[in-house]
Design an enzyme around this catalytic site. Structure first.
Site, PDB file in Angstrom:
ATOM      1  N   GLU A   1      -6.112 -13.141   8.639  1.00 29.70           N
ATOM      2  CA  GLU A   1      -5.021 -12.166   8.500  1.00 29.70           C
ATOM      3  C   GLU A   1      -5.302 -11.110   7.439  1.00 29.70           C
ATOM      4  O   GLU A   1      -4.568 -10.129   7.338  1.00 29.70           O
ATOM      5  CB  GLU A   1      -3.671 -12.842   8.207  1.00 29.70           C
ATOM      6  CG  GLU A   1      -3.135 -13.629   9.386  1.00 29.70           C
ATOM      7  CD  GLU A   1      -1.730 -14.123   9.161  1.00 29.70           C
ATOM      8  OE1 GLU A   1      -0.922 -14.023  10.100  1.00 29.70           O
ATOM      9  OE2 GLU A   1      -1.429 -14.604   8.057  1.00 29.70           O
TER      10      GLU A   1
ATOM     11  N   GLU B   1       0.815  -1.216   0.000  1.00 32.61           N
ATOM     12  CA  GLU B   1       0.000   0.000   0.000  1.00 32.61           C
ATOM     13  C   GLU B   1       0.855   1.276   0.000  1.00 32.61           C
ATOM     14  O   GLU B   1       0.357   2.354  -0.333  1.00 32.61           O
ATOM     15  CB  GLU B   1      -0.914   0.012   1.228  1.00 32.61           C
ATOM     16  CG  GLU B   1      -2.019  -1.031   1.204  1.00 32.61           C
ATOM     17  CD  GLU B   1      -1.585  -2.411   1.662  1.00 32.61           C
ATOM     18  OE1 GLU B   1      -2.454  -3.300   1.761  1.00 32.61           O
ATOM     19  OE2 GLU B   1      -0.375  -2.622   1.919  1.00 32.61           O
TER      20      GLU B   1
ATOM     21  N   GLU C   1       1.607 -15.200  -1.622  1.00 32.17           N
ATOM     22  CA  GLU C   1       1.059 -16.258  -0.776  1.00 32.17           C
ATOM     23  C   GLU C   1       0.288 -15.559   0.330  1.00 32.17           C
ATOM     24  O   GLU C   1       0.778 -15.371   1.441  1.00 32.17           O
ATOM     25  CB  GLU C   1       2.191 -17.140  -0.234  1.00 32.17           C
ATOM     26  CG  GLU C   1       1.718 -18.367   0.534  1.00 32.17           C
ATOM     27  CD  GLU C   1       1.399 -18.073   1.998  1.00 32.17           C
ATOM     28  OE1 GLU C   1       0.197 -17.887   2.318  1.00 32.17           O
ATOM     29  OE2 GLU C   1       2.332 -18.017   2.802  1.00 32.17           O
TER      30      GLU C   1
END
Length: 291
Positions: free
Chosen positions: A57, A34, A48
């Site tokens: 998560e 980000e 992954e």
């Protein structure tokens, strides 16, 4: 070709690049997806991002951000698709080890500890390995994720209703969750990154949310990583939501209800699970948090 490889560990990644004499080909950027800046579009995004129960998560949001900022038209996302499943399970050995042990502890009646033992053992989701023999029905699709089109707001809360028919007479101890991810190659460039590409070697017949899936269709047509109970174990194992007390079900008995998975306001990485289910004329509610 420009590739984004999302990696949590900056220093080891740099050392791996140096050790393999790839410093002239691979650049490691240190920072959150980000926050980092890339001056050009990329051909491939590899991540992954899958957590326990697929969405624990909340790392998929970073992939979506990278896709919307940098992926070229017709670019590739690996993995490309993911599907979260659930099914009712029986697991008498696990229940016995956690609960029945207290009925007789080396000749001492410790059954007064059983309510506390149930709370300690089954209050929160448990990540463990079960087998296909533990599963009572065909699995239900909780959520199908198309990494080319899914939006971040869709991950804030996921809800589905389910209806199972038990294939055997057995004690119902809870529900198991697992997932598949598929690696597919786009054949032609879509008009924009939010239109799913045509996929080479795929039936384009991905499971729809809310349906039951008896068998993976044409498994040889795409590369699939599965965490299902009947497949070889992975470190993701399966996520179990156990009841405090088992429910006896008969063959062909209906098990129905709903489940809502939502990001925790306490911590976006946590997952709130609201499970309502009914069987044999009895209704139950189970609330838990995956931390």
């Amino acid at each position: 070709m420009q590739v984004i490889l999302q990696c949590r560990y900056f220093v080891p990644a740099n050392e791996v690049v140096k050790a393999n004499n790839l410093t002239d080909k691979v650049i490691v950027l240190h920072g959150r997806v980000e926050d980092v800046e890339i001056d050009e579009e990329v051909d491939v995004i590899i991540s992954e991002w899958m957590g326990y129960m697929l969405l624990y998560e909340s790392m998929l949001g970073s992939v979506i951000t990278a896709r919307d900022r940098w992926l070229k038209r017709g670019g590739l996302i690996l993995p490309s698709y993911a599907t979260l499943y659930m099914a009712p399970v029986t697991h008498p050995d696990r229940y016995s080890e956690s609960i029945d042990f207290w009925r007789n502890v080396y000749g001492i009646d410790m059954s007064a500890m059983m309510p506390l033992a149930k709370q300690c053992a089954f209050e929160e989701p448990s990540v463990e390995t079960i087998t296909g023999e533990n599963v009572l029905t065909w699995p239900h699709v909780v959520k199908h994720v198309d990494c080319y089109t899914i939006q971040i707001h869709e991950l804030e809360s996921i809800a589905t209703t389910f209806k199972f028919k038990s294939m055997m007479r057995a004690p119902l101890h809870g529900f198991a969750f697992w997932f598949d991810v598929e690696f597919s190659t786009p054949a032609i460039s879509p008009a924009n990154n939010h239109i799913p590409p045509v996929v080479v070697g795929s039936s384009n017949n991905h499971p729809m949310d809310g349906c039951q899936k008896k068998k993976r269709a044409n498994p040889n047509e795409a590369l699939v990583l599965s965490t299902a109970p009947e497949d070889p174990p992975t470190h993701w194992q399966q996520t179990m939501i156990y009841f405090y007390d088992p429910i006896e079900v008969e063959q062909d008995q209906l098990i129905e209800g709903s489940v809502v998975l939502s990001q925790s306001k306490e911590n976006a990485r946590f997952m709130n699970i609201h499970l309502e289910y009914a069987s044999g004329g009895r209704s139950f509610v189970k609330e838990s948090v995956m931390r």
